[in-house]
Motif scaffolding. Sequence first.
Motif, PDB file in Angstrom:
ATOM      1  N   ASP A 148      -8.943  -7.145  -3.391  1.00  0.00           N
ATOM      2  CA  ASP A 148      -8.173  -5.868  -2.979  1.00  0.00           C
ATOM      3  C   ASP A 148      -8.100  -5.107  -4.301  1.00  0.00           C
ATOM      4  O   ASP A 148      -7.018  -4.185  -4.449  1.00  0.00           O
ATOM      5  N   GLY A 192       9.520  12.861   1.087  1.00  0.00           N
ATOM      6  CA  GLY A 192       8.750  12.685   2.450  1.00  0.00           C
ATOM      7  C   GLY A 192       8.206  11.340   2.699  1.00  0.00           C
ATOM      8  O   GLY A 192       8.396  10.499   1.958  1.00  0.00           O
ATOM      9  N   LYS A 193       7.528  11.375   4.032  1.00  0.00           N
ATOM     10  CA  LYS A 193       7.094   9.802   4.457  1.00  0.00           C
ATOM     11  C   LYS A 193       5.401  10.096   4.358  1.00  0.00           C
ATOM     12  O   LYS A 193       5.011  11.318   4.958  1.00  0.00           O
ATOM     13  N   GLY A 194       4.763   9.079   3.884  1.00  0.00           N
ATOM     14  CA  GLY A 194       3.267   9.520   4.000  1.00  0.00           C
ATOM     15  C   GLY A 194       2.852   8.233   3.224  1.00  0.00           C
ATOM     16  O   GLY A 194       3.428   7.130   3.037  1.00  0.00           O
ATOM     17  N   GLU A 244      -8.924   3.087  -4.108  1.00  0.00           N
ATOM     18  CA  GLU A 244      -7.694   3.470  -3.821  1.00  0.00           C
ATOM     19  C   GLU A 244      -7.145   4.444  -4.942  1.00  0.00           C
ATOM     20  O   GLU A 244      -7.144   4.666  -6.072  1.00  0.00           O
ATOM     21  N   LEU A 250       4.713  10.255  -6.592  1.00  0.00           N
ATOM     22  CA  LEU A 250       5.507  11.159  -5.819  1.00  0.00           C
ATOM     23  C   LEU A 250       6.394  11.653  -6.202  1.00  0.00           C
ATOM     24  O   LEU A 250       7.101  11.610  -7.279  1.00  0.00           O
ATOM     25  N   ARG A 282      -1.162   7.204   0.818  1.00  0.00           N
ATOM     26  CA  ARG A 282      -2.181   7.748   0.278  1.00  0.00           C
ATOM     27  C   ARG A 282      -3.523   8.390   0.806  1.00  0.00           C
ATOM     28  O   ARG A 282      -3.958   9.328   0.744  1.00  0.00           O
ATOM     29  N   GLU A 312      -2.281  11.676   2.541  1.00  0.00           N
ATOM     30  CA  GLU A 312      -2.105  12.748   1.582  1.00  0.00           C
ATOM     31  C   GLU A 312      -3.431  13.012   1.214  1.00  0.00           C
ATOM     32  O   GLU A 312      -3.652  14.531   1.085  1.00  0.00           O
ATOM     33  N   GLN A 352      -2.217  -0.017   7.450  1.00  0.00           N
ATOM     34  CA  GLN A 352      -1.034   0.482   7.054  1.00  0.00           C
ATOM     35  C   GLN A 352      -0.972   1.375   5.820  1.00  0.00           C
ATOM     36  O   GLN A 352      -1.360   0.768   4.645  1.00  0.00           O
ATOM     37  N   ASP A 353      -0.834   2.483   5.997  1.00  0.00           N
ATOM     38  CA  ASP A 353      -0.811   3.337   4.885  1.00  0.00           C
ATOM     39  C   ASP A 353       0.519   3.778   4.436  1.00  0.00           C
ATOM     40  O   ASP A 353       1.238   4.379   5.219  1.00  0.00           O
ATOM     41  N   GLY A 354       0.902   3.284   3.504  1.00  0.00           N
ATOM     42  CA  GLY A 354       2.242   3.549   2.816  1.00  0.00           C
ATOM     43  C   GLY A 354       3.386   2.690   3.767  1.00  0.00           C
ATOM     44  O   GLY A 354       3.002   1.941   4.733  1.00  0.00           O
ATOM     45  N   PRO A 355       4.630   3.553   3.803  1.00  0.00           N
ATOM     46  CA  PRO A 355       5.408   2.677   4.664  1.00  0.00           C
ATOM     47  C   PRO A 355       5.406   3.574   5.901  1.00  0.00           C
ATOM     48  O   PRO A 355       6.495   4.070   6.563  1.00  0.00           O
ATOM     49  N   ASN A 364       5.560  15.392  -0.434  1.00  0.00           N
ATOM     50  CA  ASN A 364       4.881  13.835   0.033  1.00  0.00           C
ATOM     51  C   ASN A 364       4.921  13.600   1.506  1.00  0.00           C
ATOM     52  O   ASN A 364       5.378  12.660   1.715  1.00  0.00           O
ATOM     53  N   ASP A 398      -5.947  -2.343   5.679  1.00  0.00           N
ATOM     54  CA  ASP A 398      -4.852  -3.256   6.261  1.00  0.00           C
ATOM     55  C   ASP A 398      -4.218  -2.723   7.339  1.00  0.00           C
ATOM     56  O   ASP A 398      -3.594  -3.428   8.054  1.00  0.00           O
ATOM     57  N   VAL A 458      -0.929   8.253  -6.080  1.00  0.00           N
ATOM     58  CA  VAL A 458      -0.110   9.316  -5.566  1.00  0.00           C
ATOM     59  C   VAL A 458       1.283   9.201  -6.486  1.00  0.00           C
ATOM     60  O   VAL A 458       1.940   8.293  -6.546  1.00  0.00           O
TER      61      VAL A 458
HETATM   62  N1  ATP Z   1       5.515   9.706   1.170  1.00  0.00           N
HETATM   63  C1  ATP Z   1       4.450   9.270   0.425  1.00  0.00           C
HETATM   64  N2  ATP Z   1       3.317  10.058   0.273  1.00  0.00           N
HETATM   65  C2  ATP Z   1       2.196   9.587  -0.138  1.00  0.00           C
HETATM   66  N3  ATP Z   1       2.071   8.263  -0.817  1.00  0.00           N
HETATM   67  C3  ATP Z   1       2.876   7.538  -0.496  1.00  0.00           C
HETATM   68  C4  ATP Z   1       4.228   7.916  -0.136  1.00  0.00           C
HETATM   69  N4  ATP Z   1       5.048   6.804  -0.107  1.00  0.00           N
HETATM   70  C5  ATP Z   1       4.339   5.824  -0.711  1.00  0.00           C
HETATM   71  N5  ATP Z   1       3.167   6.128  -0.898  1.00  0.00           N
HETATM   72  C6  ATP Z   1       2.004   5.297  -1.540  1.00  0.00           C
HETATM   73  O1  ATP Z   1       1.786   4.405  -0.687  1.00  0.00           O
HETATM   74  C7  ATP Z   1       1.284   3.046  -1.412  1.00  0.00           C
HETATM   75  C8  ATP Z   1       1.938   1.769  -1.142  1.00  0.00           C
HETATM   76  O2  ATP Z   1       1.722   1.688   0.187  1.00  0.00           O
HETATM   77  P1  ATP Z   1       0.820   0.121   0.778  1.00  0.00           P
HETATM   78  O3  ATP Z   1       1.777  -0.573   0.851  1.00  0.00           O
HETATM   79  O4  ATP Z   1      -0.202   0.817   1.690  1.00  0.00           O
HETATM   80  O5  ATP Z   1      -0.055   0.353  -0.586  1.00  0.00           O
HETATM   81  P2  ATP Z   1      -0.158  -1.075  -1.622  1.00  0.00           P
HETATM   82  O6  ATP Z   1       1.200  -1.366  -2.155  1.00  0.00           O
HETATM   83  O7  ATP Z   1      -1.263  -0.706  -2.414  1.00  0.00           O
HETATM   84  O8  ATP Z   1      -0.385  -2.189  -0.769  1.00  0.00           O
HETATM   85  P3  ATP Z   1      -1.965  -2.826  -0.146  1.00  0.00           P
HETATM   86  O9  ATP Z   1      -2.721  -2.779  -1.342  1.00  0.00           O
HETATM   87  O10 ATP Z   1      -1.578  -3.908   0.656  1.00  0.00           O
HETATM   88  O11 ATP Z   1      -2.417  -1.417   0.707  1.00  0.00           O
HETATM   89  C9  ATP Z   1       1.779   3.664  -3.007  1.00  0.00           C
HETATM   90  O12 ATP Z   1       0.310   3.811  -3.510  1.00  0.00           O
HETATM   91  C10 ATP Z   1       2.533   4.912  -2.795  1.00  0.00           C
HETATM   92  O13 ATP Z   1       2.243   5.634  -3.857  1.00  0.00           O
END
Ligand code: ATP
Length: 547
Positions: free
Chosen positions: A256, A434-436, A425, A430, A438, A441, A476-479, A509, A474, A428
């Motif tokens: 990853d 907001g909710k989102g 990858e 932040l 990467r 976005e 799931q995009d962010g939370p 965001n 995976d 972003v």
């Molecule tokens: N509101 C938002 N808008 C855009 N991006 C966001 C927002 N909130 C969180 N993120 C981005 O989401 C990411 C975290 O989400 P996610 O858990 O999918 O990624 P990760 O931690 O890299 O895990 P994985 O590698 O398992 O995907 C971070 O890169 C963060 O910047």
Amino acid sequence: MRRLERCGLTALTTLKELPTKTSWLLRLGGLGCLRTHQCLPGTMSLREHALSLFRSAVGTVRPAPMLKRALKLQGEECPQLLVNSRAFPLKRDLYLVGFGKAVLGMAAAAEEILGDHLVRGIVSVPLGIQESLQRAGMQEMLLKPHSRIQVFEGARNNLPDSEALKGANAIRELAEGLTADDLLLVLISGGGSALLPAPIPPILLEEKEQLTKMLASRGAAIQELNTVRKMLSLLKGGGLARLAYPAQVVSLILSDVIGDPLDIIASGPTAASSHSVQDCLQILTKYNLLHSLPRSVQTVLSSSATKPTASEHYSHVCNVIIGSNTLALAEAKRQAEGLGYATLILSAAVCGDVGCVAELYCQLIRLLCLHTAGPAEGPQGTEVRGNLLQLAAELDIPGLNMAEFLQALQGLEPQKPLCILAGGETTVQLQGTGKGGRNQELALRVGLGLHRARGVEASSLGRCDVIFLSGGTDGQDGPTEAAGAFCSPELVAEALQEGLDAETFLSNNDSYAFFSHFQRGRHLLVTGLTGTNVMDVQVILIRATDR
Ligand SMILES: Nc1ncnc2c1ncn2[C@@H]1O[C@H](COP(=O)(O)OP(=O)(O)OP(=O)(O)O)[C@@H](O)[C@H]1O
Ligand SMILES: O=C(O)[C@H](O)CO
């Protein structure tokens, strides 16, 4: 809409109807996508194809197919493990350990292959994963009732915790007890760092967790974070492999991380580290943490060897990357060509600020439209090529030679629809509340860029159907409950008609809120958990419009 649902098109289902975390395979359907191609006109089928390509990219790095490709057992009298055609004799006992977000499914698939040869296993996986997979109906990713593999669930919020520590301790004890005749199969995937905490005494788990949090919140890249983690851990940075000596160690790794660096993925527990304590100190200095380190961390760092353990100490180890973004894109390319697209892979390492990456994709789409709308690209083409070269130089994407890519593009047949695939990858920064994610976005930013470009050159963009898709493999995009989103050059104008201003959402965001409201979530990519993770995938599809 009803017609689409019959064709199994999850992405077009309204948001309200979407159950969360349902098996994406069930929901994307095994056959729906190709059927809809024949029954839907215009951009609909482009979008269907984009979804189908994303699905095939992810499908090829799902645990079961991946393990089956990489791992085989052969011979009755003198059994041996075949790992990508390399043979490892099973002289005595075969053990399995694993840690990471995708490891449960990998372990289930491995146990099926190894059968009774497997004596015992231990995996450390995210908290709640068994229940989530169960709820999603993804039985194939769960261990069978009488499995020989013990499961530890921990690392809430992807941070090391006491539950993950229990799993790590059990793995450590197992590794320490091995003999020269044993073989240890290690399954590794992203998220492994948090799931395998083993702080070097006197460092306390809380101290390590605190330091990890501080580095992450100050913007440390995963390479930096894991360089520090390796110096403070008994198992990371090759520690697990050293403890398992003299047993044969075979690690199967789902990458990853951009570029698939063995010593960074999950902090490289079975790989020789290329970093020294000086590298670690430099990173702590960069993030202004050197002078606020707990005493325990200072003690460990000051007594660390100045040079990493030499690679000859790893001759009992074989590390194999069995799944990566590169492999996922290669499969999507094969599928795209089968669907009749002239296809190129831009890069599996697209990284950098989400705004710059969005601009790169916008310029690329402009160029592809000029190429498709033909007959000659003209001065606009020269300008866009210049922009692309400059953006690529600024982003400095590892391994990407934009000049060569543009050359290859010129060789593509202009009569064919075009498909460009990429992965990686973005980052972003932040600014809003907001909710989102990467991917959402990125899709929205690309949509906005194309909207602006349409204002100045309606001609070529208007003569092409365009779809851009960005999704997290995976699921799931962010939370958010979406994996990503689709966009087209028309998206922003259509949203404005509904009173939704993309720019306002972006400044907060709030891409998930934008896509959820706009046409009731029609442009969201919702897959549910996929059980794998090789970063993100982007698909661009373009063809001359029939109009
Ligand atoms: N509101 C938002 N808008 C855009 N991006 C966001 C927002 N909130 C969180 N993120 C981005 O989401 C990411 C975290 O989400 P996610 O858990 O999918 O990624 P990760 O931690 O890299 O895990 P994985 O590698 O398992 O995907 C971070 O890169 C963060 O910047
Ligand atoms: O676990 C980790 O360290 C990250 O997911 C990178 O592999």
